[in-house]
Design a protein around this motif. Structure first.
Motif: not given
Lengths: 512, 327
Positions: B227, B230, B236, B239
Motif C-alpha cells: 500500500e 502504491q 503497480f 510493485v
C-alpha cells in the motif's frame, strides 16, 4: 542309416527341406508373392532389464522373438505342431535314445564362421551348467552324452527313450550359438543380424543377406520394443507407431477391428489358467471335493464373459482339442449343481470354508474365483477369494496353499506338459497328484515308436488326469495379436502369439 | 541459518549453511539406503528366484544365488555395496549382468530431458498464471484460472495422458502415441515424440505451482508495504515484480522444488503409458526383479535430486530476500 522308426517325421522334413525349405507349408497358400524390403516396429507386452541375448535364459515373449530373429535351431515346429529339421539336415534315431543329427553345410554365423558340430555340442551342453541358469536345465538333464561325429555330425544320447526330442530342440532355448560363446551377444545363424540392443528398451535387427534359407527374410529391418500397458499398446498400433502387437485384451479386439487398416489374429493355444487343488491337504485332497469343484465351473460363462469367446472350453486336462494327441472320448464335464451338491454331501464337506488364492499373475484367475464363489454358495460351499498381488505370487503363493491358481504356457509336446506338471515326482506337480499308472504311461509313451499306439497312451493319460487329478482347467486361452493389414504372411501357430514368436522370417510388408 | 556472527558477504553467509546441508544430505542418503536395503529384503523372493521365474528348481536357484553372491549374509552384502559407493562404483546389476552405471547412463538422460522440458514450460507458465490470478483477485480472470488449475489438480494424469493419446495420436495422427527416444533420433524427432509426455506432466505440475504462487503473492499484496509503495506512486507492475516477488519467492521456489522433484521419480505413470525409457520405470523394474544394486542406485539418484532441489530452493530464497541473508 535306419530311417524306419522316425521315418514319418524325418522323411516329411527332408522332403520339404529339399523342395525349397518351406518349413511352414502354409506359406505356399498365400496368394500374392512376398515383397522384399521395408521395416516394421513390433511391440510385445514384457520387457525388463532381464532382457537377454542368451537363448538359454529367454523368459518372456520379447526374448523368444529376439532369439528367433538372431539364431536358428536344429529343428523347427510348424503350425501343425510337427517338428521338422532346420539347421540339421537330417535327424535320425533307431531307438529314440541315441539320435544323430547331420548338419546343413555352408551355414554361416553372422561373424562369418561356418556352423560345425562343435557349435551344436557347445550349445546343447551349456544347459547342463547350473551356473548358467538355463530355463531348460531340467530337460537338458536328459542329455546323457552329446558329441561331435565329424565336422557336420552330432550324436546325442539320452538317458531314456524320447520320441519328442526334435520338438523339444525346436524351442527357442535350444537355438544354436557359437562354440565357446559363454555370453552370447547375438552372433547366430538366424535371419536377422543384431544392430542395437538395450535391455528393457529396444532391439533393432537388420536383414541377414547371407541367411541360409533362400529368399528369406523379407523385411529389411525390425525394431522390437515393449509396451507394458495394454491400452498404450493398442493405441500405438492404431496410431500407426507400431505394426504388430501381441497380448491384445479380448475386450480391445472390437476397437482394433473398428479402425480401418487393422486386424486381430487369434491363435488358439494350450495356454491355461487352472485352479490347483492340493491332493496332500484337506479338504482339497478329498476326491469327492475335487469332483464337486469340477462340476461347479461354468465353463461357457468363463469363455464368454472373461475371454469374449477368445478361448476353447477345457476339460480339466492339459491337452487342447486341436492337439494331434487329443482324446475326444473323455466326457466333457459341465456345470451341474446337483452333482456338485451330491459329491460334497458324500465327502461330508457341505458348508466347509476354503480360501482360493487368485492373482493378476494368473490371467483371469480373480474373475474365475469370483464365479466359483458364486456357484459355491448355491451348493453350500463357503469359498473366499484371496486376491494376491502379481509381484511375488509364484514364489510365495502358487501351489503353497490348498487352493491356488496357476498359469501354464503352451509347451511344444504333450510329454513336456505332462512331465513338468503332472508326473508324481515333478518339481511343479502343481496339485501333488500321485498316480503310478500315469507315470508308467508317460515313460512308455515317450519311447513309443508307433504313432496310433502313442496317441492311445496319451489318450489314457488325459482320461486319468481328467478323472482324478486336482487340476481344474476351465478353458484354454487364445492368444490375440493385433496388426497393420499391410503386414502380410502372418498366421496362427499354436505354440504362441506372433506365429509362435517366429514371425520375423516369414512376414513381409506390402504398401499396396 | 542461525549463524551467530552477521556475515559481510552473501557467499560467506551461505557457506556454513551449504556445508551443513551437504553433511546432512550424505547422512540422509546413508539412512535411505539402509532403509531400502532392509525393506526390500522383506519382500518375498530374491533376484535369483525372480530371474528364474515360475519354473525354477531349487538347485537352479541355489546355483544362481551363489553366482550373484546372494548366498552371503545381508550385512556383508550391504557393506560391500556401501564400500563400492564410496569408491564411486554402484556395482553390477544382478539381473542384467551389466554395470549399474551403464544402465543408468542409458536412462538418466531421458529422465533429465523429460524433467527439463517440463520445467522449462511449466515454471514460467505457473508463475504467470499465479501472478495474474493474484493481482486480479476476485475478478473474472482469477475465477477462470482458479477453475482451470483446480480441475488440472483434480484430473489424474493417466486420464490426461490417455485422452491426449486418443485425440492427438489415434484420431488426428499428429503425434506418436509412444515416446520413441533413441541415441540416433534427431532433435526434431526427440521433441515430437516427447511432446505428449511433456504436456501431460506440465498439466500435472503446473497447477500445484500456480496455486502456491497465487497464495504467496496474494499474501504479500495485503501487506502494508505494498500500500505504501502504491501511495508513493510506484507503478503497480513494479510493485509486484520488485517489491512483492522477492518476498514471495521463498514459498514459491519451495513449491517449485517439490513439484520438480516429482518429475524424476513420480513420472512413473507417464513413463508407463508412453513406454518412455526413464528412471522411474527402471526403479519399478528393479523392485519387481529384486535387483538390489540397481534399486539402490535409482533411489540414491531420486534422493539426491530431491535434496539438491530443496537446497537450491533455500539458497535462492535466501539470496532473493535480504532479510533472510541478514539473519
Amino acid at each position: 542309416m535306419s530311417l524306419a522308426p522316425f521315418s514319418r517325421r524325418s522323411l516329411i522334413g527332408a522332403g520339404l527341406a529339399g523342395a525349397g525349405l518351406l518349413a511352414l507349408p502354409g506359406c505356399a497358400r498365400v496368394q500374392a508373392p512376398a515383397r522384399k524390403g521395408g521395416g516394421i516396429r513390433v511391440a510385445t507386452q514384457s520387457a525388463s532389464t532381464a532382457d537377454t541375448l542368451d537363448p538359454a535364459k529367454g523368459a518372456l515373449s520379447t526374448d523368444y522373438v529376439r532369439h528367433f530373429m538372431l539364431y536358428s535351431g536344429l529343428t523347427e515346429t510348424g503350425a501343425d505342431m510337427i517338428a521338422r529339421p532346420s539347421l540339421a539336415e537330417r535327424v535320425e534315431s533307431a531307438d529314440r535314445v541315441t539320435w544323430s543329427f547331420t548338419l546343413r553345410r555352408g551355414v554361416r554365423f553372422h561373424d562369418g564362421a561356418e556352423l560345425t558340430s562343435a557349435d551344436v555340442v557347445w550349445s546343447l551342453l551349456r544347459h547342463k551348467d547350473p551356473a548358467l541358469g538355463s530355463k531348460m536345465a531340467t530337460i537338458a538333464a536328459q542329455f546323457a552324452e552329446v558329441r561331435a561325429d565329424g565336422k557336420y555330425g552330432v550324436i546325442l544320447r539320452l538317458t531314456g527313450a524320447n520320441a519328442d526330442l526334435p520338438a523339444i530342440l525346436s524351442q527357442s532355448h535350444f537355438l544354436i550359438v557359437r562354440d565357446g560363446d559363454k555370453a552370447p551377444a547375438g552372433n547366430g545363424t538366424g535371419p536377422f543380424r543384431l544392430a542395437q540392443f538395450q535391455p528393457g528398451v529396444r532391439t533393432v535387427a537388420t536383414r541377414n543377406p547371407e541367411y541360409w534359407v533362400p529368399g528369406r527374410p523379407h523385411l529389411d529391418r525390425i525394431e522390437l520394443i515393449a509396451i507394458a500397458d495394454e491400452v498404450s499398446r493398442v493405441n500405438a498400433l492404431l496410431a500407426g507407431d507400431i505394426q504388430l502387437a501381441n497380448a491384445i485384451d479380448p475386450s480391445s479386439t472390437r476397437r482394433v477391428e473398428a479402425v480401418p487398416g487393422h486386424a486381430v489374429l487369434a491363435t488358439p493355444s494350450a495356454l491355461y489358467t487352472n485352479l490347483i487343488l492340493r491332493q496332500d491337504q484337506l479338504p482339497t485332497g478329498n476326491p469327492d471335493f475335487v469332483q464337486a469343484i469340477k462340476h461347479l465351473i461354468d465353463r461357457k460363462l468363463v469363455k464368454r464373459a472373461l475371454f469374449r469367446d477368445f478361448a476353447t472350453i477345457g476339460n480339466d486336462q492339459p491337452i487342447p482339442p486341436f492337439h494331434p494327441y487329443f482324446n475326444p472320448d473323455v466326457p466333457q464335464t459341465v456345470l451341474d449343481l446337483d452333482k456338485a451338491r451330491w459329491h460334497l454331501k458324500r465327502a461330508g464337506l457341505t458348508g466347509v470354508r476354503l480360501p482360493l488364492y487368485a492373482s493378476p499373475a494368473a490371467t483371469g484367475s480373480v474373475d474365475m474365483a469370483s464365479i466359483l464363489q458364486e456357484y459355491g454358495a448355491r451348493v453350500g460351499l463357503n469359498l473366499a477369494v484371496n486376491r494376491m498381488p502379481a509381484d511375488g505370487y509364484w514364489s510365495t503363493h502358487w501351489m503353497r496353499h490348498a487352493a491356488t491358481f496357476g498359469n501354464t504356457n503352451p509347451r511344444p509336446t504333450a510329454d513336456l506338459v505332462f512331465s513338468l506338471f503332472y508326473k508324481s515326482d515333478a518339481a511343479w506337480n502343481e496339485s501333488g497328484w500321485k498316480n503310478p499308472r500315469f507315470d508308467k504311461l508317460l515313460v512308455e509313451a515317450r519311447g513309443e515308436p508307433d504313432e496310433p499306439r502313442r496317441k492311445a497312451l496319451y489318450g489314457e493319460m488325459q482320461r486319468l488326469v481328467h478323472d482324478q487329478c486336482g487340476s481344474v482347467i476351465p478353458v484354454f486361452i487364445s492368444l490375440i495379436d493385433g496388426y497393420d493389414r499391410r503386414l502380410k504372411g502372418l498366421r496362427a501357430v499354436p505354440l504362441g502369439g506372433m506365429m509362435g514368436y517366429r514371425f520375423a522370417e516369414h512376414v513381409w510388408w506390402d504398401e499396396g | 541459518m542461525s549463524a551467530a556472527s552477521a556475515p559481510r558477504t552473501m557467499l560467506s553467509g551461505l557457506l556454513p549453511l551449504l556445508g551443513k546441508r551437504v553433511a546432512s544430505a550424505l547422512l540422509t542418503l546413508l539412512l535411505v539406503s539402509a532403509v531400502i536395503f532392509t525393506v526390500s529384503g522383506l519382500l518375498p523372493g530374491d533376484a535369483a528366484q525372480e530371474t528364474l521365474g515360475q519354473s525354477a528348481t531349487p538347485e537352479q536357484v541355489a546355483a544362481l544365488r551363489h553366482e550373484i553372491g546372494l548366498d552371503r549374509p545381508a550385512l556383508a552384502r550391504y557393506a560391500d555395496w556401501l564400500a563400492g559407493m564410496v569408491r564411486g562404483d554402484p556395482g553390477t546389476s544382478m539381473v542384467a549382468n551389466m554395470p549399474v552405471r551403464e544402465i543408468i547412463a542409458q536412462r538418466l538422460p531421458n529422465s533429465l530431458m523429460l524433467a527439463g522440458f517440463t520445467a522449462l514450460i511449466s515454471v514460467p507458465l505457473a508463475l504467470a498464471i499465479g501472478i495474474a490470478s493474484a493481482v486480479n483477485r476476485g475478478g473474472k480472470l482469477d475465477r477462470a484460472l482458479n477453475i482451470m488449475t483446480l480441475s488440472m489438480v483434480a484430473v489424474p494424469e493417466f486420464l490426461v495422458a490417455t485422452l491426449g493419446v486418443l485425440v492427438f495420436s489415434v484420431k488426428l495422427l499428429w503425434l506418436p502415441s509412444i515416446a520413441l527416444v533413441s541415441d540416433t533420433s534427431t532433435w526434431g524427432e526427440l521433441i515430437r515424440s516427447s511432446t505428449l509426455p511433456v504436456l501431460t506432466l506440465t498439466v500435472v505440475v503446473t497447477a500445484q505451482m500456480a496455486r502456491m504462487t497465487r497464495a504467496a503473492v496474494a499474501d504479500q499484496l495485503d501487506r502494508p508495504y505494498v500500500e505504501m509503495a502504491q501511495l508513493k506512486g510506484v507503478r503497480f507492475s513494479r510493485v509486484v515484480l520488485a517489491h512483492v516477488m522477492p518476498n514471495a519467492l521463498g514459498p514459491i521456489v519451495n513449491a517449485v522444488a517439490l513439484s520438480l522433484s516429482y518429475l524424476m521419480g513420480g513420472a512413473i505413470i507417464v513413463e508407463t503409458i508412453f513406454s518412455f525409457p526413464g528412471l522411474a520405470s527402471l526403479m519399478v523394474n528393479a523392485v519387481t526383479s529384486r535387483d538390489m544394486p540397481l534399486l539402490q542406485a535409482c533411489a540414491m539418484i531420486f534422493c539426491t535430486a530431491y535434496l539438491l532441489l530443496v537446497l537450491t530452493a533455500d539458497v535462492v530464497a535466501i539470496m532473493a530476500n535480504p532479510r533472510l541473508r541478514a539473519q
